[in-house]
Design a protein around this motif. Sequence first.
Motif: not given
Length: 663
Positions: A171, A259-260, A262, A264-265, A354, A358
């Motif tokens: 990200s 964040a990978g 896909w 991640h918030r 978490d 975003d």
Amino acid sequence: MALICTRLSSNAASTWLTVTEASILALRRDPRILKLPPYLSALCIVIGVSWLLVLPLNQYSRQTYVSENAILPGQVHTYYGGSEHDVFRAYRHEVAALADSSVEERSQKLNDIFRGIGLKVAQQDYTYSVGGRNISGRNSYAMLQGPRADATEAIVLVAAWRNMDDAINYSAVALVMSLARYFKRRLSLLAKSTCTFIDGKPGWSIWSKDIIFLIPSDSTAGTQAWVDAYHDNHDPSTISSLPLKAGALQGAVALDYPAGPWGHRFDKLHVVYDGINGQLPNLDLFNTAVSIASGQMGIGCTIQRMWQHNDSYRERLQTMLRGMISQGLGHASGPHSAFMPYHVDAITLQTVGDGWHDEMSLGRTVESLFRSLNNLLEHLHQSFFFYLLMHANRFVSIGTYLPSAMLVAVSFSITAIALWVQSGRPPKSAGKTLPSGEKGGKPDMTVIKEGGAVALVPTATLEVVERQLAFPLAAVLGLHFLGIVSFYTFNHVAQSSLRSSFFLFAVLSVLLPPLATFILSRTVRPSAQEYTLLHSFSLLLLGASLSTLATLNFSLALLVGLCASPFSFIRPFPARLPASLPPSFRAPLFVVSAVVLTAVSPMAILGLSNAYWGRSVVDLLADAAFGWTVWGMWTGFVIWGVWWPAWVVGACVLWSGIFVEEK
């Protein structure tokens, strides 16, 4: 009559001064005075530690504030968002597709993306050889020339391909590319009044500085290679020169947001600010980032991995101690650390937890932060460069915390001076010489005449004992040279041999003091006075080194000083033990002294620290070698060139009482 009275008064005053001087000389020999320095040294250490413990209190710390008025943190409206979210996700898919690609393919793709945005693009290859292993990679970077800039100043946005945890920075890299596109083009109808055309395309005209978008291969070596090459401080045979440059770097911001693929918030921003060798960015940059994130964007900020901080005394103290340990280690805590040695203020923004924030929140934070840096008319200088943070909104300046390390350093100097005075004392029989050689006679007296005044002073008070300086000076210099040789060896031995080399060095270090004192007692035959001078010179050099280091790296100086504090209280064993001590206690006391001294050795402290953090000695030594070769980290030099020689001298002094009899 008046002349006679004046002369009598003058003679009386002269007599009084002579007697006073004689009393001072006699006081120097008073054994009660020489008993005070150990207590004074211990008092300095206790006050130094106590001073540190009161810093988290409100009376000794301050609320953070922004000194540079031109920054105007959080005073601009941010436009990043909306359709840019789709652009960001598209870039993140592009980054995810490069996860298994080679370095060449990845660099080519990143360059194509930047080139498609309309930026000038370049790349850089680098290779480091450390401990028999090669560390290589390729950095990609692009430059946006500010429409209102004259190519004299620049700010940098960094997102390493792999972060400090060796995870792909999905990200963060995508966000840098999205921001590069956003900064280049007109992105909102609300900014139409500030819009101009660049190369036939709409773009912002607000930028008064060039902006460099850097994507190094990794967070440590890659960033360091790029910064070194930017300032022409590199080896062209291993690190490529930069084909594209801007002006002087005014600031840098690094992003750590894996964040990978896909997304991640996240919940909070972890602001990382520690630099190499304990260097820190200007506090205004840190305060600006915190003010924008927490005040304008509503993102909580934390430091030193204190995920939950209620601003209590305990948590303030814990945060401060964590920061001191990080600064004392002197390692690079993020990509921003490479900029510190070149006086470029930089921080790393790391997403943690978490939550509901975003990438758009982080993007607007970076936009507002860069808008603030864009307002700077000169390099950040008004705020603090030396400070201790105990909360994102609370700090202590150098004038408040520096006395803590200085008091610890002074404790060594006090003991060194006392040992120097002790080395000049005459033998115990001096001052008791009987003029007739008969028992019960009075000690020899010396007549001092000054003007018309006469004073009788004990001869022992005026007696000067010649100090033998050759052996102490040669031994101190030789041990420090040996420590530097050890430091050089650890930095150049192969990584596969680090474990065996360290344990061999540790065993030899423990055996060195008793063997050295035994061999010297049979060859050179140093006297008790020479061991006292050896101890004095070692502590004097240790105190001077730590007091100097405290102004550069307070945390390292204080940590080494506290670990070395027992060196001030070492005395030859058993020569200096009280006569009232039962002989049966002497052997156990010697064992305890030797064990304590071994426990505060650099080898033992490093081993215990590794066990506490769950790391191996090989990793520690490999990181230290990498730090010295790549970053110029001097922590290892202080450990082996300052701390270790002082420990060896202390151990030799302890053992000297067994082989040398004090006359």
